[in-house]
Motif scaffolding. Structure first.
Motif, mmCIF file in Angstrom:
data_model
loop_
_atom_site.group_PDB
_atom_site.id
_atom_site.type_symbol
_atom_site.label_atom_id
_atom_site.label_comp_id
_atom_site.label_asym_id
_atom_site.label_seq_id
_atom_site.Cartn_x
_atom_site.Cartn_y
_atom_site.Cartn_z
ATOM 1 N N UNK A 100 0.615 -1.408 0.630
ATOM 2 C CA UNK A 100 0.350 -0.114 0.166
ATOM 3 C C UNK A 100 0.665 1.327 -0.339
ATOM 4 N N UNK A 101 2.451 1.056 0.889
ATOM 5 C CA UNK A 101 2.787 2.508 0.621
ATOM 6 C C UNK A 101 3.286 2.589 -0.341
ATOM 7 N N UNK A 102 2.949 4.002 -0.631
ATOM 8 C CA UNK A 102 3.488 4.639 -2.141
ATOM 9 C C UNK A 102 4.945 5.591 -2.494
ATOM 10 N N UNK A 103 5.789 5.551 -3.197
ATOM 11 C CA UNK A 103 6.996 6.351 -3.637
ATOM 12 C C UNK A 103 6.626 7.337 -4.487
ATOM 13 N N UNK A 104 7.611 8.636 -4.392
ATOM 14 C CA UNK A 104 7.954 9.568 -5.652
ATOM 15 C C UNK A 104 9.002 9.819 -5.203
ATOM 16 N N UNK A 105 9.461 9.813 -6.534
ATOM 17 C CA UNK A 105 10.233 9.942 -6.482
ATOM 18 C C UNK A 105 10.831 10.915 -8.003
ATOM 19 N N UNK A 106 12.231 11.476 -7.690
ATOM 20 C CA UNK A 106 12.294 12.482 -8.572
ATOM 21 C C UNK A 106 14.223 12.386 -8.723
ATOM 22 N N UNK A 107 14.565 12.165 -10.286
ATOM 23 C CA UNK A 107 16.016 12.599 -11.084
ATOM 24 C C UNK A 107 16.137 13.766 -11.380
ATOM 25 N N UNK A 108 17.222 13.739 -11.509
ATOM 26 C CA UNK A 108 18.266 15.494 -12.454
ATOM 27 C C UNK A 108 18.945 14.650 -13.415
ATOM 28 N N UNK A 109 18.893 15.553 -14.358
ATOM 29 C CA UNK A 109 20.714 15.731 -15.115
ATOM 30 C C UNK A 109 22.435 15.381 -13.866
ATOM 31 N N UNK A 110 22.987 14.153 -14.093
ATOM 32 C CA UNK A 110 23.229 13.624 -13.541
ATOM 33 C C UNK A 110 24.998 14.637 -13.534
#
Length: 277
Positions: A100-110
């Motif tokens: 049930x638990x949810x993840x919101x992920x963000x990435x960026x230009x290395x």
């Protein structure tokens, strides 16, 4: 290890996940304001008095060495928590679709991640030590010596999880959020099960959230100008705000450095279907 051994997830937990210097503070603010938008007035919002880390606590630092989780056990549901841990290190009771638990992920230009990490590390560097040079930071980053593991591996494990379990992991790119913040806010709201109503759209609540959480607004809050550091809190609120720009790497990296990083990125992402562009 402490998370695996002691943390008891709830089905309603929302985890804001990032590799360091990829927009953690911004994403915390966005998720908090989106989920709690009906609870606070925008003219007197908690984000005007608190750094986002106080409103979305850092899971990795909440569990004490003795295994105590008392700090977060008392939080009412849904709990909004933050982490830098790779998805692969979480226990199955958190990553199973049924959990049930949810993840919101963000990435960026290395390239931007490297520059942001380099500036951040030198801010926190003891004054009796020489600053870390860009060449040193560059070599370490390219070799995968980085907080929470090689950057590319961190991104890919969340990317793959988002493809396999799109209702569990929402994957965002920093550059996309900068370009179309309103679209991102709507997407996050949908993912968290709290979509904006037509009335909220008409009342421009999305625009209010974008403005509230913008770098310009957040960095001007008195609470985020605080530069106090001590042994218990070695990072000040002000340390989390530098530029928040896309493409600042061009002001620091040589063409050869940028080409090397792009080649490593291309090699690491080959066959994954993912691209930072």
């Amino acid at each position: 290890m402490l998370v695996n051994d002691h943390f008891n997830p709830r089905p309603t937990d929302i985890i804001v996940a990032t590799s360091p210097k990829c927009g953690t503070t911004w994403l915390r603010a966005l998720v908090f304001s989106i989920y709690n938008r009906s609870s606070f007035d925008f003219s007197d919002h908690p984000l005007s008095k608190n750094n986002p880390q106080e409103l979305v606590p850092f899971l990795d630092g909440c569990i004490q060495v003795d295994g105590s989780t008392s700090f977060i056990d008392g939080f009412p549901s849904p709990r909004l928590l933050s982490t830098h841990l790779p998805y692969s290190l979480f226990p199955q009771r958190m990553t199973d679709d049924a959990s049930g638990c949810r993840f919101v992920y963000i990435c960026r230009d290395p390239k931007d991640v490297l520059i942001s990490k380099w500036h951040f590390a030198n801010k926190l560097r003891p004054k009796d030590l020489p600053p870390i040079t860009l060449d040193e930071a560059f070599d370490s980053f390219c070799e995968g010596v980085s907080h929470y593991g090689p950057y590319w591996d961190h991104v890919l494990v969340y990317w793959k999880a988002s493809l396999e379990s799109p209702k569990k992991v929402l994957f965002l790119k920093y550059e996309d959020v900068k370009k179309e913040p309103g679209d991102c806010v709507r997407k996050v709201a949908e993912f968290l099960g709290v979509p904006f109503s037509p009335e909220e759209q008409n009342d421009k609540i999305v625009e209010d959230i974008v403005k509230l959480c913008s770098f310009e607004n957040m960095s001007e809050q008195d609470v985020n100008k605080n530069e106090t550091r001590n042994s218990k809190r070695p990072i000040s609120n002000a340390d989390f705000f530098r530029k928040g720009e896309v493409g600042d790497w061009v002001n620091h990296l040589s063409p050869q450095m940028a080409e090397t990083l792009d080649q490593i990125t291309e090699q690491k992402l080959q066959g994954t279907g993912f691209s930072f562009r």
